[in-house]
Design a protein around this motif. Structure first.
Motif, short mmCIF file in Angstrom:
data_model
loop_
_atom_site.label_atom_id
_atom_site.label_comp_id
_atom_site.label_asym_id
_atom_site.label_seq_id
_atom_site.Cartn_x
_atom_site.Cartn_y
_atom_site.Cartn_z
N LEU A 4 0.84 -1.21 0.00
CA LEU A 4 0.00 0.00 0.00
C LEU A 4 0.87 1.25 0.00
CD1 LEU A 4 -2.74 1.42 0.19
CD2 LEU A 4 -2.63 1.10 2.67
N GLN A 5 1.91 1.27 0.81
CA GLN A 5 2.81 2.42 0.87
C GLN A 5 3.54 2.61 -0.46
OE1 GLN A 5 2.89 4.65 3.34
NE2 GLN A 5 1.27 3.45 4.28
N LYS A 6 3.95 1.50 -1.10
CA LYS A 6 4.63 1.59 -2.39
C LYS A 6 3.69 2.15 -3.44
CE LYS A 6 6.97 -1.21 -5.85
NZ LYS A 6 7.50 -2.52 -6.19
N ARG A 7 2.45 1.65 -3.49
CA ARG A 7 1.48 2.14 -4.46
C ARG A 7 1.16 3.61 -4.22
NH1 ARG A 7 -3.29 -1.56 -3.81
NH2 ARG A 7 -4.19 -0.27 -5.42
N ALA A 8 1.07 4.01 -2.96
CA ALA A 8 0.81 5.43 -2.65
C ALA A 8 1.98 6.30 -3.11
CB ALA A 8 0.57 5.59 -1.15
N ALA A 9 3.20 5.83 -2.91
CA ALA A 9 4.37 6.60 -3.34
C ALA A 9 4.40 6.75 -4.86
CB ALA A 9 5.65 5.93 -2.84
N ILE A 10 4.09 5.68 -5.58
CA ILE A 10 4.05 5.74 -7.04
C ILE A 10 2.95 6.69 -7.49
CG2 ILE A 10 3.61 4.44 -9.16
CD1 ILE A 10 4.84 1.99 -7.67
N SER A 17 3.81 14.48 -11.75
CA SER A 17 4.49 14.47 -13.04
C SER A 17 3.63 15.17 -14.08
CB SER A 17 4.75 13.02 -13.48
OG SER A 17 3.54 12.41 -13.88
N SER A 18 4.15 15.31 -15.25
CA SER A 18 3.38 15.92 -16.34
C SER A 18 2.48 14.90 -17.02
CB SER A 18 4.33 16.55 -17.36
OG SER A 18 5.16 15.54 -17.91
N PHE A 19 2.57 13.65 -16.60
CA PHE A 19 1.78 12.59 -17.23
C PHE A 19 0.29 12.71 -16.94
CE2 PHE A 19 -0.11 8.41 -17.48
CZ PHE A 19 0.26 8.05 -18.76
N ALA A 20 -0.07 12.98 -15.69
CA ALA A 20 -1.47 13.02 -15.29
C ALA A 20 -2.06 14.40 -15.57
CB ALA A 20 -1.60 12.69 -13.80
N ASP A 21 -3.30 14.41 -16.06
CA ASP A 21 -3.97 15.69 -16.24
C ASP A 21 -4.30 16.26 -14.86
OD1 ASP A 21 -6.87 15.12 -15.47
OD2 ASP A 21 -6.57 13.62 -17.03
N PRO A 22 -4.60 17.55 -14.75
CA PRO A 22 -4.79 18.17 -13.43
C PRO A 22 -5.89 17.53 -12.57
CG PRO A 22 -4.53 19.86 -15.10
CD PRO A 22 -4.61 18.55 -15.83
N GLY A 23 -6.98 17.13 -13.19
CA GLY A 23 -8.06 16.50 -12.43
C GLY A 23 -7.65 15.15 -11.85
N LEU A 24 -7.04 14.33 -12.67
CA LEU A 24 -6.57 13.03 -12.21
C LEU A 24 -5.46 13.18 -11.19
CD1 LEU A 24 -6.82 9.99 -12.34
CD2 LEU A 24 -5.34 10.02 -14.35
N ALA A 25 -4.60 14.17 -11.38
CA ALA A 25 -3.52 14.42 -10.42
C ALA A 25 -4.10 14.74 -9.04
CB ALA A 25 -2.63 15.55 -10.90
N LEU A 26 -5.16 15.52 -9.00
CA LEU A 26 -5.79 15.86 -7.73
C LEU A 26 -6.37 14.62 -7.06
CD1 LEU A 26 -6.67 18.16 -5.81
CD2 LEU A 26 -8.75 18.33 -7.17
N ILE A 27 -7.04 13.79 -7.85
CA ILE A 27 -7.63 12.55 -7.30
C ILE A 27 -6.53 11.63 -6.78
CG2 ILE A 27 -8.87 10.44 -7.95
CD1 ILE A 27 -10.49 12.24 -9.90
N LEU A 28 -5.48 11.44 -7.56
CA LEU A 28 -4.38 10.57 -7.15
C LEU A 28 -3.70 11.10 -5.89
CD1 LEU A 28 -2.61 9.76 -10.54
CD2 LEU A 28 -3.80 8.15 -9.06
N ASN A 29 -3.47 12.39 -5.84
CA ASN A 29 -2.82 13.00 -4.69
C ASN A 29 -3.63 12.77 -3.41
OD1 ASN A 29 -0.70 14.53 -3.58
ND2 ASN A 29 -1.94 16.39 -3.68
N GLN A 30 -4.94 13.02 -3.49
CA GLN A 30 -5.80 12.85 -2.32
C GLN A 30 -5.84 11.38 -1.88
OE1 GLN A 30 -7.15 15.08 -0.44
NE2 GLN A 30 -8.44 13.78 0.80
N ALA A 31 -6.03 10.47 -2.83
CA ALA A 31 -6.11 9.06 -2.49
C ALA A 31 -4.79 8.55 -1.90
CB ALA A 31 -6.48 8.24 -3.73
N ALA A 32 -3.68 9.00 -2.45
CA ALA A 32 -2.37 8.57 -1.94
C ALA A 32 -2.13 9.07 -0.52
CB ALA A 32 -1.26 9.05 -2.87
N HIS A 33 -2.47 10.31 -0.27
CA HIS A 33 -2.28 10.84 1.09
C HIS A 33 -3.18 10.13 2.10
CE1 HIS A 33 0.71 13.94 0.65
NE2 HIS A 33 0.13 14.34 -0.47
N LEU A 34 -4.42 9.86 1.72
CA LEU A 34 -5.32 9.13 2.62
C LEU A 34 -4.78 7.72 2.90
CD1 LEU A 34 -8.84 10.15 1.28
CD2 LEU A 34 -7.79 10.82 3.45
N ALA A 35 -4.26 7.07 1.87
CA ALA A 35 -3.71 5.72 2.05
C ALA A 35 -2.48 5.73 2.94
CB ALA A 35 -3.38 5.12 0.68
#
Length: 85
Positions: A4-10, A17-35
């Protein structure tokens, strides 16, 4: 817990990164911090949220990507890289 920690770090690396669009970046950031901050009673819900967020990302990724973070992410979720799915 280490997976879980590894997946959150990734997820955080991809979110910043520049790979994720801003909306997805926000979702990923929030989910990773919660995890990362979930205690034992919240871990299952946090892991489900992170998995769903990462699934959104992987659904929009071309199978033959050369991005190493995405390959590592796919391997941590599915046990194999994107190209082997």
């Amino acid at each position: 817990d280490s997976l879980l920690q590894k997946r959150a770090a990734i997820a955080l690396e991809i979110a910043h990164s520049s790979f994720a669009d801003p909306g997805l970046a926000l979702i990923l950031n929030q989910a990773a911090h919660l995890a990362r901050e979930a205690d034992i009673s919240e871990r299952s819900e946090a892991e489900s949220g992170l998995t769903g967020s990462l699934g959104l990302l992987l659904m929009n990724v071309h199978e033959n990507t050369d991005d190493e973070l995405l390959k590592e992410l796919s391997a941590s979720i599915y046990g194999k890289p994107l190209s082997a799915r």
